[in-house]
Design an enzyme around this catalytic site. Structure first.
Site, mmCIF file in Angstrom:
data_model
loop_
_atom_site.group_PDB
_atom_site.id
_atom_site.type_symbol
_atom_site.label_atom_id
_atom_site.label_comp_id
_atom_site.label_asym_id
_atom_site.label_seq_id
_atom_site.Cartn_x
_atom_site.Cartn_y
_atom_site.Cartn_z
ATOM 1 N N PHE A 1 0.004 4.401 2.242
ATOM 2 C CA PHE A 1 -0.486 3.847 3.030
ATOM 3 C C PHE A 1 -0.714 2.146 2.590
ATOM 4 O O PHE A 1 -0.741 1.109 3.239
ATOM 5 C CB PHE A 1 -1.779 4.183 3.826
ATOM 6 C CG PHE A 1 -2.965 3.977 3.079
ATOM 7 C CD1 PHE A 1 -3.747 2.928 3.665
ATOM 8 C CD2 PHE A 1 -3.354 4.690 2.060
ATOM 9 C CE1 PHE A 1 -5.067 2.702 2.951
ATOM 10 C CE2 PHE A 1 -4.652 4.511 1.547
ATOM 11 C CZ PHE A 1 -5.370 3.500 2.018
ATOM 12 N N LYS A 2 -1.119 1.958 1.339
ATOM 13 C CA LYS A 2 -1.336 0.677 0.815
ATOM 14 C C LYS A 2 -0.185 -0.414 0.976
ATOM 15 O O LYS A 2 -0.346 -1.628 1.069
ATOM 16 C CB LYS A 2 -1.640 0.592 -0.938
ATOM 17 C CG LYS A 2 -2.903 1.786 -0.915
ATOM 18 C CD LYS A 2 -4.257 1.100 -0.556
ATOM 19 C CE LYS A 2 -5.405 2.143 -0.780
ATOM 20 N NZ LYS A 2 -5.858 1.930 -2.235
ATOM 21 N N ASP A 3 1.057 0.228 1.338
ATOM 22 C CA ASP A 3 2.330 -0.909 1.324
ATOM 23 C C ASP A 3 2.048 -1.562 2.623
ATOM 24 O O ASP A 3 2.535 -2.621 2.551
ATOM 25 C CB ASP A 3 3.534 -0.038 1.422
ATOM 26 C CG ASP A 3 4.066 0.676 0.140
ATOM 27 O OD1 ASP A 3 3.576 0.130 -0.947
ATOM 28 O OD2 ASP A 3 4.498 1.689 0.108
ATOM 29 N N THR B 1 -3.004 1.578 -4.588
ATOM 30 C CA THR B 1 -3.013 0.279 -4.500
ATOM 31 C C THR B 1 -2.137 -0.433 -5.901
ATOM 32 O O THR B 1 -1.390 -1.478 -5.424
ATOM 33 C CB THR B 1 -4.582 -0.646 -4.830
ATOM 34 O OG1 THR B 1 -5.088 0.266 -3.617
ATOM 35 C CG2 THR B 1 -4.499 -1.710 -4.802
#
Length: 462
Positions: free
Chosen positions: A111-113, A144
């Site tokens: 999800f950090k993308d 991250t």
């Protein structure tokens, strides 16, 4: 729009200066001076937007004209054009009461993308426009780092150094970071845990002279742009359910360790998104659960779990929530953070604690319960959860009433945590991009967990 510090000791700054500042120069965190309020008419109009279109509208509120709209649109389109799903963050129905918001369709399957593809492109834009050097310094509990490196690798005017705790990230997470051989990337494997890495980062950024001398910029969620980018998928998921007639009572269950992802949901709710419950899911490192249930914020004994990206005791975004909890009074926040630095704990009670419990429900998921959730979801519905998402789903079951729908945020592809999946004798086929990592050489430098050891490496690299 102006951005101010949670500790109130710096002059307001604009969006770009706020992005470049990262950690506020007084040691606080930046927040918007005013949170935009969205009307019901605006929310209804936004329901039909694609993900990039929605991101453009939300970013425009916070950028406030500092980046021309067409140039901002180009940044958004470039950032989300790299995702494998046309919806960017699709919502999958598991059963009548549970949906999964898949946030892992970006380049590094995490999800950090979603925030870091945008922030990487934003930094490149700023570097080119201002003819400035950008040296990015970040810490990671796993995802991250890979996302940040992917966002800026090979880009002119940018160098990036990422700290990760030695031996305390999954093998795939480690490989995604350390198999990158671009000259502008440095990986430091730090003896200690993620809290040690995060402490080093915050203390180096708090040294304003060092920060300015080496042009240090933040990639962690202390950077306000990270939080703003993560608000988008709350709106998008809610709109997908609303279009199906399920917008009355929508909860979000969020696996979190650093408080950034769920704080983005809190921001979305304050903007006017009618979220029913924000469910905070932690693992055995459950400092945040204890704060919600008892009003005590105090690090405990560190525990390694099957959900290592949540193995965090000190949540760096917690201070932003304290700011709003205390009526946006920077003086109170400064006092609380001084107390925490001195005593190692923050205690609240009475009306403040009742407000926390109105803002969040919280549940700490034990290791065995996490694995059990992965197993049962796979057997009953054929849907494979990664261990972090499993914590969110377990918390969702605990707090979802019969007339409610909960969206659990899926923060990573299960192939990134096959060590846990294999315990359950579940076999999965990893995506080709992940399979290819094991054949590549690694590039990393191991250092002791001290400011001096890390700063020595930074001086050589930058």
């Amino acid at each position: 729009m102006d951005y101010i510090s949670t500790r109130g000791k710096i002059a307001p700054v604009g969006f770009i200066d706020g992005v470049l500042m990262g950690l506020a120069d007084d040691g606080g965190l930046l927040v918007p001076k005013q949170i935009p309020q969205l009307s019901e008419a605006t929310l209804n109009a936004w329901q039909q937007l694609s993900y990039p279109e929605l991101a453009l509208e939300l970013f425009s509120l916070y950028v406030d004209g500092e980046i021309p709209r067409e140039e901002l649109k180009q940044l958004v389109d470039e950032s989300y054009g790299t995702f494998r799903d046309d919806e960017v963050t699709p919502v999958r129905r598991v059963n009548n009461g549970l949906h999964i918001l898949e946030l892992f369709h970006g380049p590094t399957f995490a999800f950090k993308d979603i925030a870091l593809q945008f922030l990487g492109n934003l930094y490149a834009y700023i570097s080119k426009k201002h003819n400035s050097t950008i040296h990015i310094l970040g810490a990671t509990s796993g995802d991250t780092g890979a996302s940040a490196i992917e966002g800026v690798r090979g880009k002119e005017g940018i160098r990036i150094c990422i700290l990760h705790p030695h031996g305390k990230v999954s093998k795939v997470q480690e490989l995604q970071m350390t198999t990158v051989d671009d000259a502008n990337v440095l990986n430091l494997s730090v003896d200690g845990n993620f809290d040690d890495c995060q402490r080093i980062i915050k203390e180096l950024f708090a040294d304003v002279n060092f920060k300015q001398q080496y042009h240090l910029r933040a990639i962690n969620s202390i950077n306000i742009a990270r939080i703003l980018a993560q608000t988008v998928y709350y709106f998008y998921a809610y709109f997908q359910l609303a279009k199906q007639g399920q917008g009355e009572k929508v909860n979000f269950s969020v696996p979190t360790g650093n408080f950034g992802d769920i704080f983005a949901g809190y921001m979305a709710k304050r903007m006017g998104l009618p979220i029913n419950k924000l469910i905070l899911a932690t693992n055995e490192n459950n400092i945040l659960e204890r704060f919600v249930t008892e009003g005590v914020y105090q690090p405990g004994e560190f525990r390694g779990t099957h959900s290592p990206s949540m193995d965090i005791q000190v949540a760096s975004n917690f201070e932003r929530y304290l700011y709003y909890l205390n009526g946006e009074d920077a003086g109170i926040v400064s006092g609380l953070m001084d107390d925490f630095k001195r005593d190692g704990r923050i205690v609240i009670a009475g009306e403040a604690l009742r407000q926390v419990q109105a803002d969040f429900a919280a549940y700490g998921v034990q290791n065995d319960e996490c694995l059990s959730e992965i197993s049962s979801c796979y057997k009953e519905y054929g849907y494979l959860l990664d261990p972090h998402t499993a914590c969110g789903v377990a918390a969702a079951h605990r707090f979802t009433a019969e007339d409610e729908v909960t969206v659990a945020l899926s923060t990573a592809h299960p192939a990134k945590f096959d060590e846990a999946i294999r315990i359950l004798d579940i076999k999965q086929t990893a995506p080709a991009q992940i399979q290819a990592l094991s054949d590549k050489p690694q590039f990393q430098t191991r250092v002791t967990g001290t400011n001096e050891a890390v700063s020595e490496q930074l001086v050589r690299f930058f």
